[in-house]
Design an enzyme around this catalytic site. Structure first.
Site, mmCIF file in Angstrom:
data_model
loop_
_atom_site.group_PDB
_atom_site.id
_atom_site.type_symbol
_atom_site.label_atom_id
_atom_site.label_comp_id
_atom_site.label_asym_id
_atom_site.label_seq_id
_atom_site.Cartn_x
_atom_site.Cartn_y
_atom_site.Cartn_z
ATOM 1 N N GLU A 184 -34.403 35.529 66.883
ATOM 2 C CA GLU A 184 -34.422 34.326 66.060
ATOM 3 C C GLU A 184 -33.968 33.130 66.886
ATOM 4 O O GLU A 184 -32.761 32.880 67.021
ATOM 5 C CB GLU A 184 -33.468 34.493 64.869
ATOM 6 C CG GLU A 184 -33.819 35.660 63.977
ATOM 7 C CD GLU A 184 -33.262 35.455 62.567
ATOM 8 O OE1 GLU A 184 -34.068 35.421 61.636
ATOM 9 O OE2 GLU A 184 -32.039 35.304 62.418
ATOM 10 N N HIS B 163 -26.178 37.526 63.222
ATOM 11 C CA HIS B 163 -26.999 36.374 62.829
ATOM 12 C C HIS B 163 -26.420 35.104 63.457
ATOM 13 O O HIS B 163 -25.207 34.940 63.547
ATOM 14 C CB HIS B 163 -27.046 36.251 61.297
ATOM 15 C CG HIS B 163 -28.082 35.274 60.868
ATOM 16 N ND1 HIS B 163 -27.870 33.925 60.885
ATOM 17 C CD2 HIS B 163 -29.372 35.450 60.472
ATOM 18 C CE1 HIS B 163 -28.979 33.303 60.499
ATOM 19 N NE2 HIS B 163 -29.904 34.215 60.247
ATOM 20 N N SER C 220 -38.177 30.175 60.279
ATOM 21 C CA SER C 220 -39.205 29.407 59.562
ATOM 22 C C SER C 220 -40.544 30.139 59.415
ATOM 23 O O SER C 220 -41.602 29.515 59.514
ATOM 24 C CB SER C 220 -39.404 28.037 60.207
ATOM 25 O OG SER C 220 -38.205 27.289 60.148
ATOM 26 N N GLY D 25 -35.771 33.805 55.995
ATOM 27 C CA GLY D 25 -34.697 33.144 55.253
ATOM 28 C C GLY D 25 -35.272 32.419 54.048
ATOM 29 O O GLY D 25 -35.574 33.030 53.015
ATOM 30 N N GLY D 26 -35.443 31.122 54.182
ATOM 31 C CA GLY D 26 -35.856 30.261 53.066
ATOM 32 C C GLY D 26 -37.014 30.803 52.248
ATOM 33 O O GLY D 26 -36.949 30.823 51.009
ATOM 34 N N GLY E 111 -34.391 27.671 59.709
ATOM 35 C CA GLY E 111 -34.152 26.705 58.640
ATOM 36 C C GLY E 111 -34.594 25.293 58.975
ATOM 37 O O GLY E 111 -34.294 24.348 58.266
ATOM 38 N N GLU F 39 -25.978 32.233 62.375
ATOM 39 C CA GLU F 39 -25.035 31.485 61.536
ATOM 40 C C GLU F 39 -23.641 32.127 61.600
ATOM 41 O O GLU F 39 -22.634 31.436 61.530
ATOM 42 C CB GLU F 39 -25.564 31.409 60.094
ATOM 43 C CG GLU F 39 -26.736 30.440 60.006
ATOM 44 C CD GLU F 39 -27.784 30.782 58.959
ATOM 45 O OE1 GLU F 39 -27.497 31.551 58.035
ATOM 46 O OE2 GLU F 39 -28.909 30.266 59.097
ATOM 47 N N ASN G 251 -33.535 37.559 54.185
ATOM 48 C CA ASN G 251 -32.111 37.258 54.306
ATOM 49 C C ASN G 251 -31.808 36.118 53.342
ATOM 50 O O ASN G 251 -32.161 34.982 53.600
ATOM 51 C CB ASN G 251 -31.813 36.857 55.757
ATOM 52 C CG ASN G 251 -30.372 36.439 55.958
ATOM 53 O OD1 ASN G 251 -29.537 36.608 55.076
ATOM 54 N ND2 ASN G 251 -30.083 35.888 57.127
ATOM 55 N N TRP G 252 -31.157 36.471 52.270
ATOM 56 C CA TRP G 252 -30.936 35.458 51.216
ATOM 57 C C TRP G 252 -29.756 34.547 51.499
ATOM 58 O O TRP G 252 -29.514 33.596 50.775
ATOM 59 C CB TRP G 252 -30.761 36.151 49.847
ATOM 60 C CG TRP G 252 -31.995 36.845 49.368
ATOM 61 C CD1 TRP G 252 -33.209 36.939 50.015
ATOM 62 C CD2 TRP G 252 -32.170 37.533 48.128
ATOM 63 N NE1 TRP G 252 -34.106 37.642 49.266
ATOM 64 C CE2 TRP G 252 -33.485 38.015 48.093
ATOM 65 C CE3 TRP G 252 -31.328 37.794 47.045
ATOM 66 C CZ2 TRP G 252 -34.003 38.744 47.028
ATOM 67 C CZ3 TRP G 252 -31.837 38.513 45.972
ATOM 68 C CH2 TRP G 252 -33.152 38.981 45.968
ATOM 69 N N LYS G 253 -28.991 34.872 52.521
ATOM 70 C CA LYS G 253 -27.838 34.047 52.913
ATOM 71 C C LYS G 253 -26.943 33.769 51.699
ATOM 72 O O LYS G 253 -26.818 34.625 50.827
ATOM 73 C CB LYS G 253 -28.327 32.771 53.593
ATOM 74 C CG LYS G 253 -29.338 33.082 54.715
ATOM 75 C CD LYS G 253 -29.708 31.923 55.574
ATOM 76 C CE LYS G 253 -30.681 32.375 56.649
ATOM 77 N NZ LYS G 253 -31.052 31.316 57.574
HETATM 78 P P1 PGA Z 1 -35.477 30.748 57.923
HETATM 79 O O1 PGA Z 1 -34.240 31.701 58.302
HETATM 80 O O2 PGA Z 1 -36.639 31.628 57.624
HETATM 81 O O3 PGA Z 1 -35.005 29.958 56.728
HETATM 82 O O4 PGA Z 1 -35.730 29.881 59.119
HETATM 83 C C1 PGA Z 1 -34.429 32.847 59.086
HETATM 84 C C2 PGA Z 1 -33.121 33.544 59.298
HETATM 85 O O5 PGA Z 1 -32.091 32.886 59.461
HETATM 86 O O6 PGA Z 1 -33.069 34.785 59.294
#
Ligand code: PGA
Length: 249
Positions: free
Chosen positions: A166, A94, A212, A233-234, A172, A96, A9-11
């Site tokens: 999640e 998600h 993470s 994510g990251g 994050g 966010e 997930n590149w956000k």
């Molecule tokens: P993260 O994000 O790996 O940066 O913690 C995961 C996500 O939000 O899908």
């Protein structure tokens, strides 16, 4: 056998040129794997990504969509628009989106219905906040999130659902749920689906862990019997790291 999946997930990251670069690095380094590999670039880079990955096994998926078919919804995009450019899977729910864009269970339910109506596949995200975990309320929260958005679906619709647990406190933050915490929750999710539907559906749905996941912890998390992969994510923004995570599965 459940599908194993590693999704990035590149956000809100990567320009057009950066997207092309990361995709070409990923394509070049992609290891042989039984797992499905997916990436979710930003809207403006979806079409380019689909074209660049035309002959690749990596699937391009969307980070979000609106529930309406079309109309006066400034800034939004529809399921039809995604499918028109070759995107068949969408992330819905998600944390966010829930936290910063006011997406409630009721809205998510409409998005799920719209995606299913278009025969799209859904990666449905959910998970508790830190206070819920501290107060021991995490199982209730997760059960409710599933119930509100998904438990009125027809049994057949579950073939199009992938779940991504999640925990918000792990996204994050660099703090990961322990493999045991992930396993415990994933087993609970299967139990909850068994009660709402049946054991077959519970055993066939892929449940990813997100929060993470890094090259250093992926193998241990993925080794748990009810963890079918990860939403990353990251670490999905760096080709070597994402590839290492794919290798870990
Ligand atoms: P993260 O994000 O790996 O940066 O913690 C995961 C996500 O939000 O899908």
């Amino acid at each position: 056998m459940r599908n194993q999946i590693v999704a990035g997930n590149w956000k809100m990251n990567k320009t057009h040129a950066e997207t092309e670069k990361l995709l070409s690095e990923l394509s070049a380094k992609l290891p042989n794997t039984h797992a499905e590999v997916m990436v979710a670039p930003t809207y403006v880079n979806l079409l380019g990504a689909v074209q660049e990955l035309e002959s690749s096994t990596i699937e391009v998926i969307a980070q979000n969509m609106h529930f309406a078919k079309n109309g006066a919804y400034t800034g939004e995009i529809s399921a039809d628009m995604l499918q028109d450019i070759g995107v068949e899977t969408v992330i819905i729910g998600h944390s966010e989106r829930r936290a910063y864009f006011g997406e409630t269970d009721a809205i998510l339910k409409k998005k799920v219905a719209a995606a299913l109506e278009n025969n799209m596949r859904i990666m449905f995200c959910f998970g508790e906040e830190l206070e819920d975990r501290k107060s021991g309320n995490h199982f209730n929260i997760v059960e409710n999130q599933l119930k509100e958005a998904l438990f009125e679906l027809e049994a057949e619709s579950w073939q199009r659902i992938v779940l991504a647990y999640e925990p918000v406190w792990a996204i994050g933050t660099g703090e990961t749920a322990s493999p045991e915490q992930a396993q415990e929750m994933h087993a609970f999710i299967r139990e909850t689906i068994t009660k709402a539907y049946n054991e077959t559906i519970a055993n066939e749905v892929s449940i990813l862990y997100g929060g993470s996941v890094k090259p250093g912890n992926a193998a241990e998390i993925f080794s748990k019997p009810d963890v079918d992969g990860g939403l990353i994510g990251g670490a999905s923004l760096v080709a070597e790291d994402f590839v290492a995570i794919i290798r870990a599965i």
